[in-house]
Design a protein around this motif. Structure first.
Motif, PDB file in Angstrom:
ATOM      1  N   ILE A  55       2.143   3.393  -2.329  1.00  0.00           N
ATOM      2  CA  ILE A  55       1.459   2.960  -3.550  1.00  0.00           C
ATOM      3  C   ILE A  55       1.554   4.021  -4.632  1.00  0.00           C
ATOM      4  CG2 ILE A  55      -0.773   2.271  -4.523  1.00  0.00           C
ATOM      5  CD1 ILE A  55      -1.498   1.221  -1.726  1.00  0.00           C
ATOM      6  N   CYS A  60      -4.642   2.357  -9.088  1.00  0.00           N
ATOM      7  CA  CYS A  60      -4.658   1.376  -8.005  1.00  0.00           C
ATOM      8  C   CYS A  60      -5.069   2.026  -6.684  1.00  0.00           C
ATOM      9  CB  CYS A  60      -3.288   0.717  -7.867  1.00  0.00           C
ATOM     10  SG  CYS A  60      -3.208  -0.514  -6.538  1.00  0.00           S
ATOM     11  N   LEU A  61      -4.398   3.117  -6.322  1.00  0.00           N
ATOM     12  CA  LEU A  61      -4.705   3.797  -5.063  1.00  0.00           C
ATOM     13  C   LEU A  61      -6.123   4.358  -5.081  1.00  0.00           C
ATOM     14  CD1 LEU A  61      -3.700   4.647  -2.292  1.00  0.00           C
ATOM     15  CD2 LEU A  61      -2.826   6.758  -3.317  1.00  0.00           C
ATOM     16  N   LEU A  63      -8.694   3.101  -6.651  1.00  0.00           N
ATOM     17  CA  LEU A  63      -9.614   1.977  -6.464  1.00  0.00           C
ATOM     18  C   LEU A  63      -9.645   1.536  -5.000  1.00  0.00           C
ATOM     19  CD1 LEU A  63     -11.488  -0.136  -7.736  1.00  0.00           C
ATOM     20  CD2 LEU A  63      -9.456  -1.543  -8.160  1.00  0.00           C
ATOM     21  N   LEU A  64      -8.474   1.466  -4.384  1.00  0.00           N
ATOM     22  CA  LEU A  64      -8.401   1.077  -2.972  1.00  0.00           C
ATOM     23  C   LEU A  64      -9.122   2.086  -2.082  1.00  0.00           C
ATOM     24  CD1 LEU A  64      -4.686  -0.119  -2.825  1.00  0.00           C
ATOM     25  CD2 LEU A  64      -6.731  -1.557  -2.711  1.00  0.00           C
TER      26      LEU A  64
END
Length: 212
Positions: A55, A60-61, A63-64
């Protein structure tokens, strides 16, 4: 090493999740449902760490990874309820009292609230690379009070189960988890923690099978 171990941990937890689903289909016991939820959170945790490099660093990462911590706060306290119900099934007198059963839910929700409030106010994440893996972790190292409290409560229940039916493995699994997670993350990262968490959950599921 992490690039190999975390995918293996993910697969191992998927096997554990599949096993718990099979147990749920046969018994529909509430304890198994709670254990399924915790195993699902552990599977997600290891999966996101496994995919971190693919990723790549960014929103994004991050948030994950934030969701990893949220699931930890929401799900892990449920093990307090699981532990009390297992102790009750083993014939432990104090665990069979209605007030104790109500109290364990109160404690679980209290710990969930504590974790959520603490993380909402203080959880600032920063990327970290360790043993070939990429994940986000809190910028400030904090004593894992939530994990310690839950380990103590589950350990006490496991000890009484051991005394009652000569089944030590829930207590032993809790000790393994506790000391494994106490190892310095600067040296071991979360590699050991993920392994001992799997052992811990396996011990709880095995205890569930023995008692029901």
């Amino acid at each position: 090493m992490g690039a190999i171990l975390y995918p293996l941990y993910t697969v191992a937890n998927l096997v554990l999740a599949t096993w718990s689903i099979s147990l749920w289909q046969h018994s529909h016991h509430a304890n198994i449902l709670l254990l399924m939820l915790v195993v699902a959170g552990m599977t997600y945790d290891n999966l996101i760490i496994s995919l971190g490099r693919l990723i790549n660093e960014g929103v994004c990462l991050k948030l994950l990874n934030r969701l990893r911590f949220l699931l930890h706060d929401l799900l892990i306290p449920l093990l307090v309820v699981v532990a009390v119900k297992l102790a009750s099934a083993a014939g432990v007198v104090w665990a069979s009292q209605p007030i104790v059963f109500s109290g364990c839910w109160t404690i679980a929700f209290g710990l969930i609230g504590l974790g959520l409030v603490t993380n909402c106010k203080q959880l600032e994440l920063a990327p970290i690379t360790f043993a070939g893996s990429l994940r986000y972790k809190p910028k400030k190292s904090q004593v894992p009070i939530l994990t310690i409290l839950i380990a103590l409560l589950v350990g006490v229940a496991g000890f009484y189960i051991w005394r009652e039916i000569q089944w030590p493995w829930m207590f032993v699994g809790t000790l393994v988890m506790f000391f494994g997670n106490a190892l310095p993350t600067k040296i071991f990262g979360s590699l050991v923690g993920s392994a001992v968490d799997f052992i811990f959950m396996f011990a709880l599921l095995a205890t569930q099978i023995v008692l029901y």
